[in-house]
Design a protein around this motif. Structure first.
Motif, PDB file in Angstrom:
ATOM      1  N   GLY A  75       0.794  -1.226   0.000  1.00 36.31           N
ATOM      2  CA  GLY A  75       0.000   0.000   0.000  1.00 36.31           C
ATOM      3  C   GLY A  75       0.822   1.269   0.000  1.00 36.31           C
ATOM      4  N   ALA A  76       2.120   1.154   0.294  1.00 38.28           N
ATOM      5  CA  ALA A  76       2.990   2.329   0.321  1.00 38.28           C
ATOM      6  C   ALA A  76       3.710   2.494  -1.009  1.00 38.28           C
ATOM      7  N   LYS A  77       3.868   3.734  -1.446  1.00 39.36           N
ATOM      8  CA  LYS A  77       4.637   4.012  -2.664  1.00 39.36           C
ATOM      9  C   LYS A  77       6.086   3.609  -2.465  1.00 39.36           C
ATOM     10  N   ILE A  78       6.605   3.929  -1.281  1.00 35.19           N
ATOM     11  CA  ILE A  78       7.968   3.546  -0.911  1.00 35.19           C
ATOM     12  C   ILE A  78       8.045   3.523   0.603  1.00 35.19           C
ATOM     13  N   ALA A  79       8.888   2.660   1.151  1.00 40.72           N
ATOM     14  CA  ALA A  79       9.006   2.553   2.602  1.00 40.72           C
ATOM     15  C   ALA A  79      10.462   2.323   2.985  1.00 40.72           C
ATOM     16  N   TYR A  80      10.911   3.085   3.967  1.00 39.29           N
ATOM     17  CA  TYR A  80      12.255   2.935   4.505  1.00 39.29           C
ATOM     18  C   TYR A  80      12.178   2.599   5.994  1.00 39.29           C
ATOM     19  N   GLY A  81      13.014   1.664   6.417  1.00 37.02           N
ATOM     20  CA  GLY A  81      13.259   1.441   7.830  1.00 37.02           C
ATOM     21  C   GLY A  81      14.558   2.126   8.205  1.00 37.02           C
ATOM     22  N   ILE A  82      14.542   2.870   9.311  1.00 38.45           N
ATOM     23  CA  ILE A  82      15.697   3.658   9.749  1.00 38.45           C
ATOM     24  C   ILE A  82      16.174   3.129  11.100  1.00 38.45           C
ATOM     25  N   ASP A  83      17.478   3.003  11.266  1.00 45.51           N
ATOM     26  CA  ASP A  83      17.993   2.522  12.553  1.00 45.51           C
ATOM     27  C   ASP A  83      18.161   3.680  13.533  1.00 45.51           C
ATOM     28  N   GLY A  84      17.107   4.485  13.643  1.00 51.06           N
ATOM     29  CA  GLY A  84      17.136   5.643  14.526  1.00 51.06           C
ATOM     30  C   GLY A  84      15.818   5.823  15.232  1.00 51.06           C
ATOM     31  N   MET A  85      15.521   7.044  15.578  1.00 48.50           N
ATOM     32  CA  MET A  85      14.346   7.400  16.368  1.00 48.50           C
ATOM     33  C   MET A  85      13.202   7.870  15.464  1.00 48.50           C
ATOM     34  N   PRO A  86      11.975   7.945  16.001  1.00 46.24           N
ATOM     35  CA  PRO A  86      10.855   8.439  15.193  1.00 46.24           C
ATOM     36  C   PRO A  86      11.093   9.848  14.632  1.00 46.24           C
ATOM     37  N   THR A  87      11.682  10.725  15.427  1.00 40.85           N
ATOM     38  CA  THR A  87      11.977  12.063  14.940  1.00 40.85           C
ATOM     39  C   THR A  87      12.963  12.014  13.777  1.00 40.85           C
ATOM     40  N   ASP A  88      13.965  11.126  13.875  1.00 43.78           N
ATOM     41  CA  ASP A  88      14.892  10.940  12.748  1.00 43.78           C
ATOM     42  C   ASP A  88      14.147  10.575  11.475  1.00 43.78           C
ATOM     43  N   CYS A  89      13.124   9.743  11.623  1.00 43.63           N
ATOM     44  CA  CYS A  89      12.371   9.262  10.458  1.00 43.63           C
ATOM     45  C   CYS A  89      11.669  10.405   9.736  1.00 43.63           C
ATOM     46  N   VAL A  90      11.097  11.327  10.509  1.00 44.90           N
ATOM     47  CA  VAL A  90      10.428  12.474   9.894  1.00 44.90           C
ATOM     48  C   VAL A  90      11.449  13.371   9.206  1.00 44.90           C
TER      49      VAL A  90
END
Length: 258
Positions: free
Chosen positions: A60-75
């Motif tokens: 359902g997502a156009k693209i998805a990344y997993g980040i080895d950081g915090m939620p704020t990092d993700c934004v």
């Protein structure tokens, strides 16, 4: 419409997948979320090491990344990588996020980070009746009703925007809610937990410590905690990220110069 979705429970959590499923036909969905559980991380940022990003398949997502950081990092990563969004959604979180303690929540903090960049934001959490569910992937939890309310709120915000002076909405759904459950507009309760520290002894006789929270039992009517815990309603709390107290500045000045 471009929609950013994150979740402090991690990119593999069922709550995040449920959020994507709920809004995937309302716009292009981009997902950037931690690779691991990051609950109670607040607005922590990763500044002393590089971030690693991994492409993840999220239906359902156009693209998805997993980040080895915090939620704020993700934004921050999402805004740097994909620029503008019309809406940011953080959730569906396992476990309610209530009261002024939302500043501790990775879920709410990700939405706050998006809001500081001028993006209308929704943080949504599902109450869970058993503490052990709060830090898992949610395999035992039914997200369908929370998804229903997320879709309802998302459609309203995309259609009409947020009211003037509101930067984000903090939404909490009871675990026994139905599609007919009433929505209550609320303010933040003073607090939900009273943290303390428990001392324990390891097998070698050395003390170690756990921070634990004792739940408050009484809440003031009109607050998010009262609506959720007492009235069993979906609480929707408008949040303004300007935390400046609404006081007479002249009186404050006079106090400080005396």
């Amino acid at each position: 419409m471009r929609i950013l979705i994150t979740n402090d429970d991690g990119i593999y959590s069922r709550g995040l997948r449920a959020a994507v499923e709920a809004v995937k036909d309302l716009g292009e969905v981009y997902v950037v979320a931690p690779l691991f559980q990051r609950s109670a991380s607040g607005r922590a940022m990763t500044l002393h090491r590089p971030l690693r990003a991994k492409l993840v398949d999220v239906p359902g997502a156009k693209i998805a990344y997993g980040i080895d950081g915090m939620p704020t990092d993700c934004v921050i990563f999402a805004l740097a990588r994909f620029t503008d969004f019309d809406l940011a959604i953080s959730g569906i979180n396992l476990g309610e996020n209530l009261s002024t303690e939302i500043t501790v929540s990775g879920t709410a903090s990700a939405a706050i980070e998006a809001a500081t960049n001028g993006i209308p934001s929704i943080a949504i959490s599902l109450e869970v009746s058993r503490e052990k569910y709060k830090f898992g992937e949610g395999s035992e939890v039914d997200f369908s009703i929370a998804s229903h309310f997320l879709r309802k709120v998302t459609r309203a915000v995309l259609r009409d925007g947020l009211p003037e002076g509101v930067d984000m909405l903090n939404v909490n759904v009871p675990d026994d809610a139905t599609p007919e459950t009433e929505i209550a507009a609320t303010r933040l309760a003073h607090r939900m937990y009273r943290p303390t520290v428990e001392e324990r002894i390891d097998p070698k006789g050395n003390p170690y410590y756990w921070i634990v929270g004792r739940k408050c039992r009484e809440f003031e009517p009109g607050t998010d905690a009262y609506a959720l815990k007492v009235e069993r309603k979906v609480s929707v709390t408008p949040i303004n990220i300007d935390m400046t107290a609404r006081v007479d500045f002249e009186n404050l000045y006079k106090l400080l110069i005396l």
